[in-house]
Design a protein around this motif. Sequence first.
Motif, PDB file in Angstrom:
ATOM      1  N   ASP A 190      45.336  68.499 -78.469  1.00 58.77           N
ATOM      2  CA  ASP A 190      44.738  68.111 -77.619  1.00 58.77           C
ATOM      3  C   ASP A 190      45.413  68.043 -76.204  1.00 58.77           C
ATOM      4  O   ASP A 190      45.218  67.852 -74.969  1.00 58.77           O
ATOM      5  CB  ASP A 190      44.230  66.803 -77.604  1.00 58.77           C
ATOM      6  CG  ASP A 190      43.525  66.572 -78.887  1.00 58.77           C
ATOM      7  OD1 ASP A 190      42.292  67.152 -79.056  1.00 58.77           O
ATOM      8  OD2 ASP A 190      44.249  66.152 -79.706  1.00 58.77           O
ATOM      9  N   LYS A 227      47.537  69.051 -73.028  1.00 63.21           N
ATOM     10  CA  LYS A 227      47.384  70.273 -71.881  1.00 63.21           C
ATOM     11  C   LYS A 227      48.253  70.780 -70.952  1.00 63.21           C
ATOM     12  O   LYS A 227      48.345  71.409 -69.938  1.00 63.21           O
ATOM     13  CB  LYS A 227      46.314  69.654 -70.915  1.00 63.21           C
ATOM     14  CG  LYS A 227      45.121  69.287 -71.691  1.00 63.21           C
ATOM     15  CD  LYS A 227      44.044  70.188 -72.450  1.00 63.21           C
ATOM     16  CE  LYS A 227      43.103  69.725 -73.084  1.00 63.21           C
ATOM     17  NZ  LYS A 227      42.324  70.709 -74.000  1.00 63.21           N
ATOM     18  N   ASN A 234      43.125  62.372 -66.169  1.00 63.99           N
ATOM     19  CA  ASN A 234      43.451  63.374 -64.849  1.00 63.99           C
ATOM     20  C   ASN A 234      45.174  62.867 -64.600  1.00 63.99           C
ATOM     21  O   ASN A 234      45.277  62.160 -63.418  1.00 63.99           O
ATOM     22  CB  ASN A 234      42.633  62.891 -63.859  1.00 63.99           C
ATOM     23  CG  ASN A 234      42.864  63.930 -62.572  1.00 63.99           C
ATOM     24  OD1 ASN A 234      43.333  65.016 -62.912  1.00 63.99           O
ATOM     25  ND2 ASN A 234      42.531  63.237 -61.458  1.00 63.99           N
ATOM     26  N   LYS A 256      44.115  60.419 -78.531  1.00 65.32           N
ATOM     27  CA  LYS A 256      43.667  61.673 -78.480  1.00 65.32           C
ATOM     28  C   LYS A 256      43.055  61.944 -77.155  1.00 65.32           C
ATOM     29  O   LYS A 256      43.085  62.891 -76.326  1.00 65.32           O
ATOM     30  CB  LYS A 256      42.612  62.093 -79.540  1.00 65.32           C
ATOM     31  CG  LYS A 256      43.036  62.447 -80.915  1.00 65.32           C
ATOM     32  CD  LYS A 256      42.032  62.864 -81.924  1.00 65.32           C
ATOM     33  CE  LYS A 256      42.899  63.454 -83.085  1.00 65.32           C
ATOM     34  NZ  LYS A 256      41.503  63.925 -83.973  1.00 65.32           N
ATOM     35  N   PHE A 257      42.352  60.789 -76.674  1.00 62.39           N
ATOM     36  CA  PHE A 257      41.788  60.778 -75.412  1.00 62.39           C
ATOM     37  C   PHE A 257      42.504  60.592 -74.299  1.00 62.39           C
ATOM     38  O   PHE A 257      42.368  61.269 -73.194  1.00 62.39           O
ATOM     39  CB  PHE A 257      40.797  59.655 -75.255  1.00 62.39           C
ATOM     40  CG  PHE A 257      39.739  59.420 -74.222  1.00 62.39           C
ATOM     41  CD1 PHE A 257      38.554  60.292 -74.156  1.00 62.39           C
ATOM     42  CD2 PHE A 257      40.060  58.781 -73.034  1.00 62.39           C
ATOM     43  CE1 PHE A 257      37.829  60.299 -73.065  1.00 62.39           C
ATOM     44  CE2 PHE A 257      39.246  58.758 -72.067  1.00 62.39           C
ATOM     45  CZ  PHE A 257      38.071  59.603 -72.072  1.00 62.39           C
ATOM     46  N   TYR A 281      44.844  62.566 -73.646  1.00 62.95           N
ATOM     47  CA  TYR A 281      45.391  64.007 -73.085  1.00 62.95           C
ATOM     48  C   TYR A 281      44.214  64.602 -72.351  1.00 62.95           C
ATOM     49  O   TYR A 281      44.361  65.709 -71.601  1.00 62.95           O
ATOM     50  CB  TYR A 281      45.641  64.837 -74.160  1.00 62.95           C
ATOM     51  CG  TYR A 281      46.802  64.431 -75.207  1.00 62.95           C
ATOM     52  CD1 TYR A 281      48.002  63.955 -74.596  1.00 62.95           C
ATOM     53  CD2 TYR A 281      46.531  63.961 -76.428  1.00 62.95           C
ATOM     54  CE1 TYR A 281      48.944  63.493 -75.397  1.00 62.95           C
ATOM     55  CE2 TYR A 281      47.664  63.362 -77.488  1.00 62.95           C
ATOM     56  CZ  TYR A 281      48.643  63.270 -76.675  1.00 62.95           C
ATOM     57  OH  TYR A 281      49.812  62.640 -77.702  1.00 62.95           O
ATOM     58  N   ARG A 282      43.059  63.648 -72.129  1.00 62.34           N
ATOM     59  CA  ARG A 282      41.893  64.119 -71.290  1.00 62.34           C
ATOM     60  C   ARG A 282      41.979  63.644 -69.812  1.00 62.34           C
ATOM     61  O   ARG A 282      41.237  63.970 -69.099  1.00 62.34           O
ATOM     62  CB  ARG A 282      40.809  64.119 -72.069  1.00 62.34           C
ATOM     63  CG  ARG A 282      40.585  64.731 -73.221  1.00 62.34           C
ATOM     64  CD  ARG A 282      39.300  64.229 -74.211  1.00 62.34           C
ATOM     65  NE  ARG A 282      38.103  64.384 -73.435  1.00 62.34           N
ATOM     66  CZ  ARG A 282      36.928  63.992 -73.870  1.00 62.34           C
ATOM     67  NH1 ARG A 282      36.967  63.458 -74.973  1.00 62.34           N
ATOM     68  NH2 ARG A 282      35.659  64.309 -73.220  1.00 62.34           N
TER      69      ARG A 282
END
Length: 365
Positions: free
Chosen positions: A170, A172, A155, A149-150, A152-153
């Motif tokens: 999640d 982007k 950069n 999940k993380f 997808y956050r």
Amino acid sequence: MKILIPITGFGHAGGYRVLSELANHWTMDGHQVDFLVDERSPDPYFPTRARIHRFDKFGRLIDHHGDMLRKEFSSKGNAASIYFGMWRALGKIGAKYDVVLANHSLTAFPVAFARGGKASKYYYVQAYEPEYYSLSKSRKARVLEKLSKFSYRLNLRQIANAPIYLGYRDIKAEQWIPPGVDESIFHRRSSPPDLGVGKTLKIGTIGRKEASKGTKYVLEAFEKLALIDSKIQLKVAYGNLPDNWTHDRAEIIVPSNDRELSDFYRSIDILIAPGTVQLGACHYPVLEAMSCGTPVITTGYLPANKENSWIVPTEDSESIVSSVLEISASSRVDVLKKLDLAAAAIDFFYWKNVSQRFIGLFECR
């Protein structure tokens, strides 16, 4: 253009075929493509024209091949050394490339955090991985679910492999490029299946252990159909059936390569792919069977729709039975119409078209 693809190890799953095929077509188009892989990985199962750089846990580049290894590769117990080794190796060579392409939620971390100079960093999202990890209740699966999940956050410039993932949970990604199909191997059969009255009807599926792939519902449907039609047969590619499940009209086929897999699709009258999650995503059995000119029953994986395939609800063996009976009773003209529409839909997914869309995206970075 110089493209680097970091992976933990080469494997047999469809995602590795995607990477090998992309690398092959990019190389044929004049680009330099390299894989960066843990030194303990075997050589590629899916052949590739790309160069292969191997790294050790210290990030040093190692000069040997997978067939020189002394023991079988496994990520179990080696995860930390794999990802730290990849991160260190990327810090040494990543800046030499124009593009670094992450392709899995866990490889996204080394790619995101390593020094890369002016290289553009992309993340090819081939599935929403947390949903698959959530199917297991183990502690390891819960950790992997949170990490994925993380990812997808981070950069990284995300590219999804299906429109369903644009804005999905999640993820982007704002653009999507599908996996491809080799039209020279998964070519259309010379004539549609003969579904006439009294003919032996051969239904097929790709056997998978994962509950989300829906093999259970194919077996349930076949058992019901076998009571209706004494000539019906089931062919299961690769096996992976439940323990102690047998039937005197079921056969396991184990293709050893893509050409034999394509022969399997053309040997059956109907392919059933009743997955239960992430409907609207790409699913290789659907893509390949449609490319081979075989009627497809599915729960709705790209590019199947009601016009080119037969769509059934999830977890519903009765609907599979009904669709099989509908196809077997359909006229040759009606079946051929759907197969023609399937062939038209598949053109978008041929590797040459897919690989060029990637390059077009990279050149706009």
